[in-house]
Design an enzyme around this catalytic site. Structure first.
Site, short mmCIF file in Angstrom:
data_model
loop_
_atom_site.label_atom_id
_atom_site.label_comp_id
_atom_site.label_asym_id
_atom_site.label_seq_id
_atom_site.Cartn_x
_atom_site.Cartn_y
_atom_site.Cartn_z
N ARG A 94 -104.95 -35.18 -4.07
CA ARG A 94 -103.93 -34.27 -3.17
C ARG A 94 -104.91 -33.31 -2.38
NH1 ARG A 94 -98.32 -33.28 -6.19
NH2 ARG A 94 -97.62 -33.40 -3.82
N PRO A 95 -105.78 -33.74 -1.48
CA PRO A 95 -106.31 -32.92 -0.38
C PRO A 95 -105.38 -32.26 0.37
CG PRO A 95 -107.01 -35.13 -0.05
CD PRO A 95 -106.02 -35.18 -1.26
N LYS A 112 -85.03 -29.76 -3.41
CA LYS A 112 -86.19 -28.87 -3.71
C LYS A 112 -87.29 -28.92 -2.59
CE LYS A 112 -89.46 -30.59 -6.49
NZ LYS A 112 -90.96 -30.38 -5.93
N ASN A 113 -87.42 -30.26 -2.15
CA ASN A 113 -88.61 -30.54 -1.26
C ASN A 113 -88.24 -29.89 0.17
OD1 ASN A 113 -90.30 -31.49 -3.49
ND2 ASN A 113 -90.05 -33.60 -2.74
N ASP A 117 -91.44 -40.77 -5.18
CA ASP A 117 -90.84 -39.76 -6.09
C ASP A 117 -89.77 -40.62 -7.07
OD1 ASP A 117 -92.39 -37.89 -5.47
OD2 ASP A 117 -90.87 -36.51 -4.51
N ARG A 125 -98.11 -26.96 -5.92
CA ARG A 125 -98.94 -27.27 -4.68
C ARG A 125 -98.15 -26.63 -3.54
NH1 ARG A 125 -102.99 -30.66 -3.97
NH2 ARG A 125 -101.98 -30.89 -1.61
N CYS A 130 -103.96 -32.44 -8.86
CA CYS A 130 -102.80 -32.35 -10.02
C CYS A 130 -102.95 -33.66 -10.81
CB CYS A 130 -101.57 -32.06 -9.27
SG CYS A 130 -100.68 -33.50 -8.41
N ASP A 186 -106.81 -31.54 3.57
CA ASP A 186 -107.60 -31.54 4.84
C ASP A 186 -106.83 -31.78 6.05
OD1 ASP A 186 -107.15 -34.30 3.35
OD2 ASP A 186 -108.47 -35.32 5.04
N LEU A 187 -105.59 -32.44 6.04
CA LEU A 187 -104.70 -32.67 7.03
C LEU A 187 -104.00 -31.55 7.53
CD1 LEU A 187 -103.31 -36.36 6.02
CD2 LEU A 187 -105.32 -35.96 7.68
N VAL A 189 -98.99 -44.35 -2.36
CA VAL A 189 -98.99 -43.21 -1.88
C VAL A 189 -99.92 -42.09 -2.74
CG1 VAL A 189 -97.62 -41.08 -1.17
CG2 VAL A 189 -96.60 -43.08 -0.89
N ARG A 231 -89.34 -28.52 -13.24
CA ARG A 231 -89.68 -27.99 -11.86
C ARG A 231 -88.81 -28.67 -10.62
NH1 ARG A 231 -94.55 -30.48 -10.76
NH2 ARG A 231 -94.21 -29.71 -8.78
C1 UD1 Z 1 -94.46 -34.29 -0.82
C2 UD1 Z 1 -93.38 -34.01 -1.79
C3 UD1 Z 1 -93.71 -34.82 -2.77
C4 UD1 Z 1 -93.73 -36.41 -2.55
C5 UD1 Z 1 -94.92 -36.43 -1.37
C6 UD1 Z 1 -94.74 -38.09 -0.81
C7 UD1 Z 1 -92.82 -31.64 -1.53
C8 UD1 Z 1 -93.04 -30.24 -2.12
N1 UD1 Z 1 -93.71 -32.78 -2.18
O1 UD1 Z 1 -95.75 -33.87 -1.28
O2 UD1 Z 1 -92.71 -34.67 -4.01
O3 UD1 Z 1 -94.07 -37.19 -3.61
O4 UD1 Z 1 -94.32 -35.42 -0.48
O5 UD1 Z 1 -93.24 -38.19 -0.53
O6 UD1 Z 1 -92.34 -32.03 -0.52
N2 UD1 Z 1 -103.00 -36.25 1.81
C9 UD1 Z 1 -104.28 -36.23 2.18
N3 UD1 Z 1 -104.53 -34.98 2.86
C10 UD1 Z 1 -103.70 -33.85 3.15
C11 UD1 Z 1 -102.57 -34.04 2.78
C12 UD1 Z 1 -101.90 -35.30 1.91
O7 UD1 Z 1 -105.06 -37.16 2.11
O8 UD1 Z 1 -104.20 -33.14 3.80
C13 UD1 Z 1 -102.75 -37.47 1.12
C14 UD1 Z 1 -102.30 -37.26 -0.31
O9 UD1 Z 1 -103.20 -37.17 -1.28
C15 UD1 Z 1 -101.06 -38.16 -0.77
C16 UD1 Z 1 -100.63 -38.67 0.63
O10 UD1 Z 1 -101.29 -38.17 1.53
O11 UD1 Z 1 -101.99 -39.48 -1.42
C17 UD1 Z 1 -99.23 -38.21 0.82
O12 UD1 Z 1 -99.16 -36.76 0.43
P1 UD1 Z 1 -98.04 -35.79 1.02
O13 UD1 Z 1 -97.05 -36.62 1.86
O14 UD1 Z 1 -98.89 -34.64 1.79
O15 UD1 Z 1 -97.28 -35.52 -0.04
P2 UD1 Z 1 -97.01 -34.00 -0.31
O16 UD1 Z 1 -96.44 -32.99 0.84
O17 UD1 Z 1 -98.14 -33.05 -1.17
#
Ligand code: UD1
Length: 416
Positions: free
Chosen positions: A121-122, A22-23, A304, A92, A116, A124-125, A326, A396
């Protein structure tokens, strides 16, 4: 709302075929809109998140049609730059359309995905990365509006190796002018699959799968055929079910390398593992040793798989420590497991799990995707009947979950 009714399994056995990831599929479907012709993706899992991503592409003027596990995507004449709120709030990963829309239309309005259950889950990056490539963003009334005339390659250092941010930045820079370097990039297998897909289209990406990705922008991308990699988390979930039921089961159609951290933990717990080129078999002993886990970005232990391992540890011998680094709120399944008799204490981001001989069936609620799966696994070993509510969370991320578990001998039915 649907429910699962799970009764204690009398051991599991057999082989289960793992679906596409899925991811991996989600960012690849989003990136498909960069091609003007028809993209054909195979091994796509038929899940609600995927249906929702297809729904958005249709709303934006594209076509997304299924034939078996194949998805045919084309985006010839975009008719809107506004990503609809109703669908975005359901999952998301819709935010992965940010970069493809910016490149394809030069403009995008997308609702902020918001928090969520598992954390804030911001994004910003994502926004910082795309801004350094030259995109301009404003935020108003819960929407992000992005514009760009031209994107120019640059060096981007991610404060955290975010999977989604790495994907959005990689997609944006594939057609930017000049060279982009992403440092401290995520190294998950899904990033490599996206890079393989973009490279097939004519992109020039090197280093995906390492923490330094170098992208040389190109002017045009072609439509291609691509097979999505297998779902490592789905594989890990069935293997965990097999171990909890002290059984001998095999998952096939997988890349064993992708579940190395999970296999390493199984070995530590005294479980026999037989690895082949595209399958893994677990043979669990009658007593499972405890182990400690700490979730980390790949190749660390996947967040996960944390919930499923919490369920497993709750029936292992001895005390296990589980540290979630995480996401800040990924213990939603713990109060539900406790209702089933699991002995778990939570202190901040650490859970202390005292293994118990048996769990008891109860009425429980899935609060998130993987946490929901962990309750089903617990139900397989609990005395009596477990009723799991809100299973739309589970659906999902797991294709034909009930059917696949039943094929291994589980007693699980779905009630609409
Ligand atoms: C993806 C996966 C999810 C998995 C996660 C971590 C998909 C669709 N989902 O989610 O199943 O659990 O990777 O392996 O692929 N963060 C920030 N700012 C940002 C982006 C992220 O602070 O702009 C933080 C998040 O809040 C979190 C951490 O970074 O604490 C990891 O998030 P991220 O790796 O971005 O996960 P996703 O891509 O949302």
């Amino acid at each position: 709302m649907s429910r699962y009714i799970v009764r204690k399994a009398n051991g599991l056995s057999g082989t289960v075929k793992i679906s596409g990831s899925k991811n991996s599929a989600l960012p690849i479907i989003a990136a498909s809109i960069l091609a003007e012709g028809e993209t054909v993706l195979s091994n796509v899992p038929r899940l609600t998140d995927i249906e929702n991503m297809c729904g958005i592409i249709r709303c934006l003027g594209g076509k997304c049609e299924w034939s078996g596990d194949k998805l045919f995507i084309s985006f010839k004449k975009p008719k809107s730059y506004i990503v609809p709120y109703e669908i975005v709030t359901k999952f998301r990963a819709s935010f992965l359309l940010l970069a493809p829309m910016l490149i394809r239309i030069g403009k995008v309005q997308i609702p902020l995905p918001g928090g969520c259950p598992i954390g804030a889950r911001p994004v910003d990056l994502h926004l910082k990365g795309l801004s350094s490539l030259g995109a301009k963003f404003t935020q108003d009334h819960g929407f992000v509006e992005g514009k760009c005339r031209k994107l120019t390659g640059t060096k981007i250092y991610l404060d955290f190796p975010s999977v989604g941010a790495t994907e959005n930045i990689m997609i944006a820079s594939v057609m930017a002018e000049g060279e982009t370097i992403i440092e401290n990039a995520a190294t998950e297998p899904e990033i490599s699959d996206l890079a393989d897909f973009l490279n097939k289209m004519g992109g020039k990406i090197q280093g995906a799968g390492t923490d330094r990705i170098v992208i040389e922008g190109v002017k045009k991308l072609n439509s291609v055929r691509h097979k999505i990699i297998p779902d490592r988390i789905e594989a890990g979930t069935y293997l965990t079910a097999g171990v909890m039921c002290k059984s001998d089961i095999t998952v096939e159609n997988i890349i064993p390398e992708h579940i190395k951290p999970v296999i390493a933990k199984f070995s530590e717990m005294g479980i026999e593992i037989i690895e082949n080129e595209n399958s893994v078999r677990v043979i669990a002993p009658s007593k499972i040793r405890h182990t400690d886990i700490k979730t980390l970005p790949f190749p660390g232990f996947p967040t996960d798989m944390q919930s499923q391992f919490t369920a497993l540890m709750s029936v292992a011998e001895g005390t296990s420590l589980i540290v979630e680094t995480v996401f800040e709120n990924r213990f939603l399944h713990i109060p539900e497991l406790s209702r089933m008799g699991a002995k778990i204490k939570v202190d901040g981001r650490t859970a202390i799990v005292d293994g118990t001989k048996s769990l008891t069936g109860a009425k429980v609620k899935a609060g998130d995707l993987r946490g929901g799966a962990s309750l089903v696994l617990a139900g397989l070993v609990a005395q009596g009947e477990t009723e799991i509510d809100c299973i739309e969370h589970i659906e999902r991320g797991y294709e034909n979950f009930g059917e696949k578990l039943r094929s291994l001998g589980a007693d699980i039915i779905k009630i609409q």
